[in-house]
Design a protein around this motif. Sequence first.
Motif, PDB file in Angstrom:
ATOM      1  N   ARG A 151      94.975  24.358  65.140  1.00 31.37           N
ATOM      2  CA  ARG A 151      96.422  24.254  65.076  1.00 31.37           C
ATOM      3  C   ARG A 151      97.030  23.771  66.394  1.00 31.37           C
ATOM      4  NH1 ARG A 151     100.731  26.814  62.370  1.00 31.37           N
ATOM      5  NH2 ARG A 151     102.476  27.219  63.367  1.00 31.37           N
ATOM      6  N   THR A 152      97.821  22.892  66.642  1.00 30.72           N
ATOM      7  CA  THR A 152      98.284  22.270  67.811  1.00 30.72           C
ATOM      8  C   THR A 152      99.815  22.820  67.912  1.00 30.72           C
ATOM      9  OG1 THR A 152      99.303  20.486  66.624  1.00 30.72           O
ATOM     10  CG2 THR A 152      97.028  20.071  67.467  1.00 30.72           C
ATOM     11  N   ALA A 153     100.235  22.603  69.299  1.00 30.49           N
ATOM     12  CA  ALA A 153     101.578  23.114  69.450  1.00 30.49           C
ATOM     13  C   ALA A 153     102.609  22.655  68.950  1.00 30.49           C
ATOM     14  CB  ALA A 153     101.750  22.624  71.087  1.00 30.49           C
ATOM     15  N   LEU A 154     102.554  21.447  68.343  1.00 35.84           N
ATOM     16  CA  LEU A 154     103.581  20.761  67.550  1.00 35.84           C
ATOM     17  C   LEU A 154     103.269  20.629  66.294  1.00 35.84           C
ATOM     18  CD1 LEU A 154     104.979  17.800  69.851  1.00 35.84           C
ATOM     19  CD2 LEU A 154     106.030  20.072  69.440  1.00 35.84           C
ATOM     20  N   GLY A 155     102.266  21.210  65.620  1.00 35.89           N
ATOM     21  CA  GLY A 155     101.865  21.308  64.216  1.00 35.89           C
ATOM     22  C   GLY A 155     101.109  19.824  63.947  1.00 35.89           C
ATOM     23  N   THR A 156     100.497  19.848  62.724  1.00 35.84           N
ATOM     24  CA  THR A 156      99.882  18.556  62.310  1.00 35.84           C
ATOM     25  C   THR A 156     100.593  18.128  61.135  1.00 35.84           C
ATOM     26  OG1 THR A 156      98.379  20.252  61.006  1.00 35.84           O
ATOM     27  CG2 THR A 156      97.548  19.849  63.155  1.00 35.84           C
ATOM     28  N   ILE A 157      99.993  16.733  61.006  1.00 39.09           N
ATOM     29  CA  ILE A 157     100.260  16.171  59.933  1.00 39.09           C
ATOM     30  C   ILE A 157      99.198  16.675  58.740  1.00 39.09           C
ATOM     31  CG2 ILE A 157     100.639  13.827  58.970  1.00 39.09           C
ATOM     32  CD1 ILE A 157     101.298  12.731  61.695  1.00 39.09           C
ATOM     33  N   GLU A 158      99.765  17.000  57.570  1.00 40.30           N
ATOM     34  CA  GLU A 158      99.045  17.529  56.470  1.00 40.30           C
ATOM     35  C   GLU A 158      99.097  16.460  55.361  1.00 40.30           C
ATOM     36  OE1 GLU A 158      99.256  20.668  52.896  1.00 40.30           O
ATOM     37  OE2 GLU A 158      98.596  21.420  54.752  1.00 40.30           O
ATOM     38  N   VAL A 159      97.714  15.930  55.137  1.00 43.32           N
ATOM     39  CA  VAL A 159      97.879  14.690  54.339  1.00 43.32           C
ATOM     40  C   VAL A 159      97.185  15.326  52.781  1.00 43.32           C
ATOM     41  CG1 VAL A 159      97.172  12.343  53.621  1.00 43.32           C
ATOM     42  CG2 VAL A 159      97.768  12.801  55.739  1.00 43.32           C
ATOM     43  N   THR A 160      97.674  15.175  51.599  1.00 38.31           N
ATOM     44  CA  THR A 160      96.997  15.506  50.551  1.00 38.31           C
ATOM     45  C   THR A 160      96.903  14.263  49.590  1.00 38.31           C
ATOM     46  OG1 THR A 160      97.966  17.623  50.638  1.00 38.31           O
ATOM     47  CG2 THR A 160      97.233  17.187  48.391  1.00 38.31           C
ATOM     48  N   VAL A 161      95.804  14.231  49.196  1.00 36.54           N
ATOM     49  CA  VAL A 161      95.541  12.924  48.285  1.00 36.54           C
ATOM     50  C   VAL A 161      94.865  13.293  46.838  1.00 36.54           C
ATOM     51  CG1 VAL A 161      94.124  10.833  48.012  1.00 36.54           C
ATOM     52  CG2 VAL A 161      94.963  11.587  50.347  1.00 36.54           C
ATOM     53  N   GLU A 162      95.627  13.011  45.897  1.00 34.65           N
ATOM     54  CA  GLU A 162      95.175  13.244  44.498  1.00 34.65           C
ATOM     55  C   GLU A 162      94.906  12.083  43.839  1.00 34.65           C
ATOM     56  OE1 GLU A 162      97.454  16.147  42.386  1.00 34.65           O
ATOM     57  OE2 GLU A 162      98.758  16.497  44.078  1.00 34.65           O
ATOM     58  N   ASP A 163      93.849  12.121  43.025  1.00 29.68           N
ATOM     59  CA  ASP A 163      93.289  11.028  42.333  1.00 29.68           C
ATOM     60  C   ASP A 163      92.181  11.510  41.289  1.00 29.68           C
ATOM     61  OD1 ASP A 163      91.314   8.251  41.606  1.00 29.68           O
ATOM     62  OD2 ASP A 163      93.244   7.817  42.552  1.00 29.68           O
ATOM     63  N   ASP A 164      92.219  10.843  40.181  1.00 28.18           N
ATOM     64  CA  ASP A 164      91.404  11.386  38.938  1.00 28.18           C
ATOM     65  C   ASP A 164      89.942  10.767  39.332  1.00 28.18           C
ATOM     66  OD1 ASP A 164      93.367  12.234  37.400  1.00 28.18           O
ATOM     67  OD2 ASP A 164      93.697  10.399  36.193  1.00 28.18           O
ATOM     68  N   ASN A 165      89.696   9.853  40.039  1.00 29.73           N
ATOM     69  CA  ASN A 165      88.714   9.407  40.531  1.00 29.73           C
ATOM     70  C   ASN A 165      88.447   9.589  41.939  1.00 29.73           C
ATOM     71  OD1 ASN A 165      86.002   8.643  40.995  1.00 29.73           O
ATOM     72  ND2 ASN A 165      86.046   7.001  39.207  1.00 29.73           N
ATOM     73  N   LEU A 166      88.670  10.669  42.686  1.00 35.19           N
ATOM     74  CA  LEU A 166      88.770  10.925  43.778  1.00 35.19           C
ATOM     75  C   LEU A 166      87.432  10.245  44.835  1.00 35.19           C
ATOM     76  CD1 LEU A 166      90.587  12.133  46.156  1.00 35.19           C
ATOM     77  CD2 LEU A 166      89.527  14.189  45.939  1.00 35.19           C
ATOM     78  N   GLU A 167      86.252  10.533  44.248  1.00 35.64           N
ATOM     79  CA  GLU A 167      85.219  10.069  45.179  1.00 35.64           C
ATOM     80  C   GLU A 167      85.221   8.510  45.143  1.00 35.64           C
ATOM     81  OE1 GLU A 167      81.361  11.824  44.007  1.00 35.64           O
ATOM     82  OE2 GLU A 167      82.221  13.722  44.030  1.00 35.64           O
ATOM     83  N   ALA A 168      85.478   7.877  44.219  1.00 36.40           N
ATOM     84  CA  ALA A 168      85.669   6.393  44.329  1.00 36.40           C
ATOM     85  C   ALA A 168      86.708   6.228  45.273  1.00 36.40           C
ATOM     86  CB  ALA A 168      86.117   5.724  42.905  1.00 36.40           C
ATOM     87  N   LEU A 169      87.870   6.644  45.265  1.00 33.66           N
ATOM     88  CA  LEU A 169      89.071   6.478  46.271  1.00 33.66           C
ATOM     89  C   LEU A 169      88.509   6.603  47.452  1.00 33.66           C
ATOM     90  CD1 LEU A 169      92.704   6.745  46.214  1.00 33.66           C
ATOM     91  CD2 LEU A 169      91.475   8.415  47.914  1.00 33.66           C
ATOM     92  N   ILE A 170      87.676   7.670  47.709  1.00 31.04           N
ATOM     93  CA  ILE A 170      87.206   7.824  49.199  1.00 31.04           C
ATOM     94  C   ILE A 170      86.194   6.604  49.657  1.00 31.04           C
ATOM     95  CG2 ILE A 170      85.833   9.304  50.702  1.00 31.04           C
ATOM     96  CD1 ILE A 170      87.094  11.842  49.012  1.00 31.04           C
ATOM     97  N   ASP A 171      85.399   6.358  48.577  1.00 30.01           N
ATOM     98  CA  ASP A 171      84.727   5.342  48.870  1.00 30.01           C
ATOM     99  C   ASP A 171      85.289   4.085  49.173  1.00 30.01           C
ATOM    100  OD1 ASP A 171      82.404   6.427  48.352  1.00 30.01           O
ATOM    101  OD2 ASP A 171      82.231   6.029  46.207  1.00 30.01           O
TER     102      ASP A 171
END
Length: 130
Positions: free
Chosen positions: A96-116
């Motif tokens: 946790r940082t003083a001003l908070g963090t940017i939370e990023v959520t990624v959804e994809d049917d083929n998530l591993e391919a997207l990460i690649d």
Amino acid sequence: MAKVTVSCPVYPSEDPEKVRAALLKIFPTGVFEVEGERMSGEADLENFSALIRRQRILDTTRSQMLAGMRRNSVKTRFNLNKQVATVGKVSFVDYRTALGTIEVTVEDDNLEALIDRVAPVTVDGEEVKQ
């Protein structure tokens, strides 16, 4: 198609337009709105992917995206430093940082391919083309 949601707190001491500007430096196609004490919206990962290549942090990004993935899931989550984003840089945080963090959520049917695609495997710091 991937759904990317970006969200962060906006504290009373912060200018919401400066927070929006920080988000847009990392996710320039995003449309971010303030609701209550949070700013959030949808974006894509094009600029994010370019930034991590320029910063040469593909391995870190890949490990953060994989670590945020749940078993048999189509979703991953990771946090970025909001202050560092103001200068257009990507910096991951696990605390946790003083001003908070940017939370990023990624959804994809083929998530591993997207990460690649976003953060490919590297060997000796160079992308491995698959």
